[in-house]
Design a protein around this motif. Structure first.
Motif, mmCIF file in Angstrom:
data_model
loop_
_atom_site.group_PDB
_atom_site.id
_atom_site.type_symbol
_atom_site.label_atom_id
_atom_site.label_comp_id
_atom_site.label_asym_id
_atom_site.label_seq_id
_atom_site.Cartn_x
_atom_site.Cartn_y
_atom_site.Cartn_z
ATOM 1 N N GLU A 175 -59.208 26.160 4.459
ATOM 2 C CA GLU A 175 -59.889 25.621 3.274
ATOM 3 C C GLU A 175 -59.318 24.275 2.879
ATOM 4 N N ALA A 176 -57.992 24.154 3.013
ATOM 5 C CA ALA A 176 -57.352 22.873 2.694
ATOM 6 C C ALA A 176 -57.718 21.811 3.727
ATOM 7 N N LYS A 177 -57.743 22.201 4.983
ATOM 8 C CA LYS A 177 -58.004 21.229 6.055
ATOM 9 C C LYS A 177 -59.432 20.698 6.028
ATOM 10 N N ALA A 236 -59.188 12.930 5.920
ATOM 11 C CA ALA A 236 -58.774 12.464 7.249
ATOM 12 C C ALA A 236 -59.389 13.340 8.345
ATOM 13 N N ILE A 237 -59.467 14.647 8.093
ATOM 14 C CA ILE A 237 -60.049 15.568 9.075
ATOM 15 C C ILE A 237 -61.575 15.456 9.082
ATOM 16 N N ILE A 238 -62.153 15.237 7.911
ATOM 17 C CA ILE A 238 -63.612 15.083 7.822
ATOM 18 C C ILE A 238 -64.092 13.917 8.676
ATOM 19 N N ARG A 288 -65.976 20.206 12.485
ATOM 20 C CA ARG A 288 -66.952 21.258 12.794
ATOM 21 C C ARG A 288 -66.270 22.491 13.385
ATOM 22 N N LYS A 289 -65.273 22.270 14.226
ATOM 23 C CA LYS A 289 -64.535 23.377 14.834
ATOM 24 C C LYS A 289 -63.809 24.198 13.771
ATOM 25 N N SER A 291 -65.796 29.862 8.760
ATOM 26 C CA SER A 291 -66.962 30.714 8.558
ATOM 27 C C SER A 291 -66.802 32.065 9.255
ATOM 28 N N ASP A 292 -66.196 32.058 10.448
ATOM 29 C CA ASP A 292 -66.040 33.286 11.227
ATOM 30 C C ASP A 292 -65.114 34.302 10.546
#
Length: 355
Positions: free
Chosen positions: A16-18, A23-25, A32-33, A39-40
């Motif tokens: 959730e934090a990532k 920067a990750i977005i 997406r990964k 989600s899984d």
């Protein structure tokens, strides 16, 4: 199990934090990964939180019963305790199912191939009925159906037909449809009114991308030819039909439905990738006996899995011994009860293996 659940809960918070990190977005592939992983495991975390809440209710009810002198309060606590103990067992079972390792192909689109088997023209007509059945089920699920290749007979049946079904979880819902489907009915081609038994073979293949299957272009033989229709009728005056042979496996795919040679080649390659991938998957499953035992049936294309008996109005799935007396609804795409039962049976087998 609870140690694993605690780890998953921590991982969920980390994800959730990532996925909120700018920067990750910016790295869309990584984002997406991580979103998919988030989600899984989200349903597992939600169910674990519910489990802990019910455990807390049990603890509070026990404390009230041990310390309170209020009769009404104690009666309420006893009711809460009974309800919570019943619910905790249900949640534990639900968590065990959620923790079953997920089939890596479950989220994929599928390619369905149907071939008329024993029974001549009647088998081809039954293949057409199965195409209609799966198309109507896909429509009820709001999935998209795309015709890829068809070899049609003069009276409207199919010697073979291939089509793609695109939609969330298509493979997870349809993967148990592979095998031999048998029909018992009075055929349109039978003038004496006798019941005939015919078959059609269904293969459900996960659709795969280029990166998932290593197909060397040097291993392909590509032939082009003039498309033809039922009875040899010419439907195209140019060499637009495409036949691709994968030399290492001997797999041959032909497409002629499009007027464009390029589009036919694209469709043929889509089918070829899925067939090559499926062949490797079947070989892998053959080597892992325990994995085969955990499946509903073997996935063997020669296994008779289901009978559609029209005179008696019933459909029987032989793998799980389920008979439903609603053949008209099923042939009109109402497959939910059948598919849900197959999924439940598969989950039960896998739970037994994990015990």
């Amino acid at each position: 199990m609870f140690e694993k659940l605690s780890f998953i809960e921590d991982r969920f918070a980390e994800l959730e934090a990532k996925i909120s990190d700018p920067a990750i977005i910016q790295d869309q592939e990584l984002w997406r990964k991580l979103c998919k992983e988030h989600s899984d495991i989200s349903p597992i975390v939600a169910k674990y939180k519910e489990y802990k809440l019910v455990q807390e209710n049990i603890k509070e009810a026990n404390e009230i019963l041990a310390t309170s002198d209020d009769k009404d309060l104690k009666e309420m606590a006893e009711m809460e305790l009974l309800d919570s103990k019943d619910r905790i067992g249900e949640i534990e079972q639900e968590i065990k199912i959620l923790l079953i390792p997920k089939d890596k192909n479950d989220d994929k689109n599928v390619i369905v191939e149907i071939r008329g088997g024993a029974g001549g023209e009647e088998a081809a007509l039954f293949a057409a009925d199965l195409l209609r059945m799966y198309s109507m089920y896909a429509d009820s699920m709001r999935w998209k159906v795309e015709m890829l290749s068809a070899n049609e007979t003069d009276i409207g049946g199919y010697k073979e037909v291939s089509f793609a079904i695109n939609g969330d979880g298509a493979y997870s819902r349809l993967k148990f449809e592979s095998g031999v489907h048998r029909v018992q009915r009075v055929p349109e081609t039978e003038s004496s009114g006798r019941i005939q038994t015919s078959t059609a073979t269904v293969a459900v293949l996960p659709e795969v991308e280029d990166v998932e299957v290593d197909i060397n272009q040097n291993d392909l033989r590509i032939d082009v030819f003039r498309a033809g229709g039922p009875g040899g009728q010419c439907v195209n005056t140019t060499d637009s039909a495409v036949r691709i042979t994968h030399l290492p496996t001997g797999i041959v795919v032909s497409c002629q439905d499009e007027k464009s040679q390029l589009k036919n080649k694209e469709k043929a390659m889509k089918i070829l990738r899925s067939r090559v991938y499926d062949q490797a998957l079947q070989a892998q499953n053959d080597e892992i006996a325990s994995e085969r035992k955990s499946q509903v049936g073997t996935g063997d294309r020669s296994e008779r899995i289901r009978t559609y008996n029209f005179p008696q109005g019933r459909v029987t799935d032989h793998r799980i011994g389920l008979t439903l007396h609603k053949i008209e609804a099923i042939m009109n795409g109402d497959l939910t009860e059948l598919i849900d039962s197959l999924i439940t049976a598969d989950q039960s087998e896998k739970l037994k293996m994990n015990e």
